[in-house]
Design an enzyme around this catalytic site. Structure first.
Site, PDB file in Angstrom:
ATOM      1  N   ASP A   4       0.827  -1.208   0.000  1.00 50.80           N
ATOM      2  CA  ASP A   4       0.000   0.000   0.000  1.00 50.80           C
ATOM      3  C   ASP A   4       0.866   1.264   0.000  1.00 50.80           C
ATOM      4  OD1 ASP A   4      -2.353   1.414  -0.006  1.00 50.80           O
ATOM      5  OD2 ASP A   4      -2.701   1.245   2.151  1.00 50.80           O
ATOM      6  N   ASN A  58     -11.180  -2.395  -5.193  1.00 52.78           N
ATOM      7  CA  ASN A  58     -10.422  -1.449  -6.029  1.00 52.78           C
ATOM      8  C   ASN A  58     -11.126  -1.108  -7.343  1.00 52.78           C
ATOM      9  OD1 ASN A  58      -7.189  -2.727  -4.915  1.00 52.78           O
ATOM     10  ND2 ASN A  58      -8.261  -0.887  -4.260  1.00 52.78           N
TER      11      ASN A  58
HETATM   12  C1  IPE Z   1      -5.544  -2.738  -0.277  1.00 45.45           C
HETATM   13  O1  IPE Z   1      -5.149  -1.409  -0.410  1.00 45.45           O
HETATM   14  C2  IPE Z   1      -5.533  -3.415  -1.616  1.00 45.45           C
HETATM   15  C3  IPE Z   1      -4.225  -3.620  -2.229  1.00 45.45           C
HETATM   16  C4  IPE Z   1      -3.073  -3.328  -1.711  1.00 45.45           C
HETATM   17  C5  IPE Z   1      -4.267  -4.201  -3.546  1.00 45.45           C
HETATM   18  P1  IPE Z   1      -6.213  -0.237  -0.526  1.00 45.45           P
HETATM   19  O2  IPE Z   1      -5.438   1.018  -0.631  1.00 45.45           O
HETATM   20  O3  IPE Z   1      -7.183  -0.527  -1.599  1.00 45.45           O
HETATM   21  O4  IPE Z   1      -6.964  -0.350   0.876  1.00 45.45           O
HETATM   22  P2  IPE Z   1      -7.846   0.724   1.657  1.00 45.45           P
HETATM   23  O5  IPE Z   1      -8.892   1.209   0.719  1.00 45.45           O
HETATM   24  O6  IPE Z   1      -6.946   1.821   2.083  1.00 45.45           O
HETATM   25  O7  IPE Z   1      -8.382  -0.034   2.827  1.00 45.45           O
HETATM   26  C1  IPE Z   2      -1.586   0.283  -3.395  1.00 46.54           C
HETATM   27  O1  IPE Z   2      -1.368   1.654  -3.399  1.00 46.54           O
HETATM   28  C2  IPE Z   2      -1.854  -0.269  -4.770  1.00 46.54           C
HETATM   29  C3  IPE Z   2      -3.227  -0.711  -5.004  1.00 46.54           C
HETATM   30  C4  IPE Z   2      -4.194  -0.703  -4.145  1.00 46.54           C
HETATM   31  C5  IPE Z   2      -3.518  -1.207  -6.343  1.00 46.54           C
HETATM   32  P1  IPE Z   2      -2.554   2.683  -3.377  1.00 46.54           P
HETATM   33  O2  IPE Z   2      -2.941   2.989  -4.775  1.00 46.54           O
HETATM   34  O3  IPE Z   2      -3.666   2.195  -2.515  1.00 46.54           O
HETATM   35  O4  IPE Z   2      -1.865   3.943  -2.727  1.00 46.54           O
HETATM   36  P2  IPE Z   2      -2.491   4.952  -1.674  1.00 46.54           P
HETATM   37  O5  IPE Z   2      -3.024   4.139  -0.522  1.00 46.54           O
HETATM   38  O6  IPE Z   2      -3.574   5.696  -2.368  1.00 46.54           O
HETATM   39  O7  IPE Z   2      -1.360   5.818  -1.264  1.00 46.54           O
HETATM   40 MG    MG Z   3      -4.095   2.411  -0.553  1.00 44.13          MG
END
Ligand code: IPE
Ligand code: IPE
Ligand code: MG
Length: 239
Positions: A13, A61
């Site tokens: 993340d 997502n």
């Molecule tokens: C969790 O991260 C999913 C992945 C890393 C693929 P998110 O960024 O989607 O999670 P939330 O929304 O902050 O809980």
């Molecule tokens: C994790 O990084 C990747 C996916 C969930 C695909 P994020 O895209 O969630 O990054 P933040 O949480 O917005 O910084």
């Molecule tokens: Mg995230």
């Protein structure tokens, strides 16, 4: 020798925040995140980790802006194409968990191609959680088991933990020993609900694109110092 986790799972993340910090578009963070994936996969294999499971795209997502979802899907295809030979060289076996049916055709094809080509590799098992939701996985398992009960293939009294295990996407995935989440968030976000029942949790503020081999090493060292009691007393597990 410190204990080494058999199965590490990572919620990768912080790509978006990494990009934002530098005034760049979110996809730039995802691209950098893909580079981290390569480094961490190879490092985990070098460290003789048996199972590495990476959360790449959750069922939730899909609710992101369409452009970001499309770019993420493109990045998945290009990463799979690019990394394929390195997986072979490193003897890594690729698998996936999640609902592949609703992924774009190209992603599905590329993923199935890599899974097929690496299926006889004997090294680390790399599982990509793609269009994965922990609750959905359990719902699908329950549906399948209910059908078998209805058709008298399984008797209800015989349903136990192994029945559920066998009906998950990830049939042969062992329990998670160490769950790592980057970016400072302290939540599970619907990842591997069943498998993390007794996992050791490790949260780091480091954003995924900045996560290095040393960070992985720190997480593993931290894990090695923990006492896993599984309900027993400290005396029982030490002696
Ligand atoms: C969790 O991260 C999913 C992945 C890393 C693929 P998110 O960024 O989607 O999670 P939330 O929304 O902050 O809980
Ligand atoms: C994790 O990084 C990747 C996916 C969930 C695909 P994020 O895209 O969630 O990054 P933040 O949480 O917005 O910084
Ligand atoms: Mg995230």
């Amino acid at each position: 020798m410190d204990k080494i986790p058999r199965h590490i799972a990572i919620i990768m993340d912080g790509n978006g925040r990494w990009a934002k910090k530098q005034g760049k578009r979110r996809i730039v963070g995802h691209n950098r995140g893909a580079k981290t994936v390569r480094e961490i996969v190879e490092e985990a294999a070098r460290k003789d980790i048996e199972f590495l499971t990476l959360f790449a795209f959750s069922t939730e997502n899909w609710n992101r802006p369409k452009d970001e979802v499309n770019l993420l899907m493109k990045l998945l295809v290009s990463s799979l194409k690019k990394e394929f030979l390195r997986l072979i060289q490193n003897n890594i076996k690729m698998r996936s968990v999640g609902n592949l049916d609703s992924l774009p055709q190209l992603v599905k094809e590329e993923l199935l191609f890599v899974i097929e080509k690496t299926k006889n590799n004997k090294g680390m098992v790399l599982t990509l959680a793609l269009n994965y939701g922990g609750k959905e996985e359990i719902v699908e398992a329950v549906k399948c088991i209910s059908n078998k009960v209805k058709n008298s293939i399984i008797s209800p009294e015989k349903v136990d933990e192994s029945t559920i295990n066998e009906h998950l996407y990830s049939q042969n995935l062992p329990p998670v020993d160490l769950l790592i989440r980057t970016s400072g968030e302290k939540r599970i976000s619907n990842f591997l609900l069943w498998h993390i029942a007794y996992a050791e949790l490790y949260f780091t503020k480091t954003l995924w694109p900045d996560f290095t081999k040393e960070d992985l090493q720190n997480a593993i060292l931290n894990y090695g110092k923990r006492e896993r009691r599984f309900g027993k007393t400290s005396e029982q597990v030490t002696f």
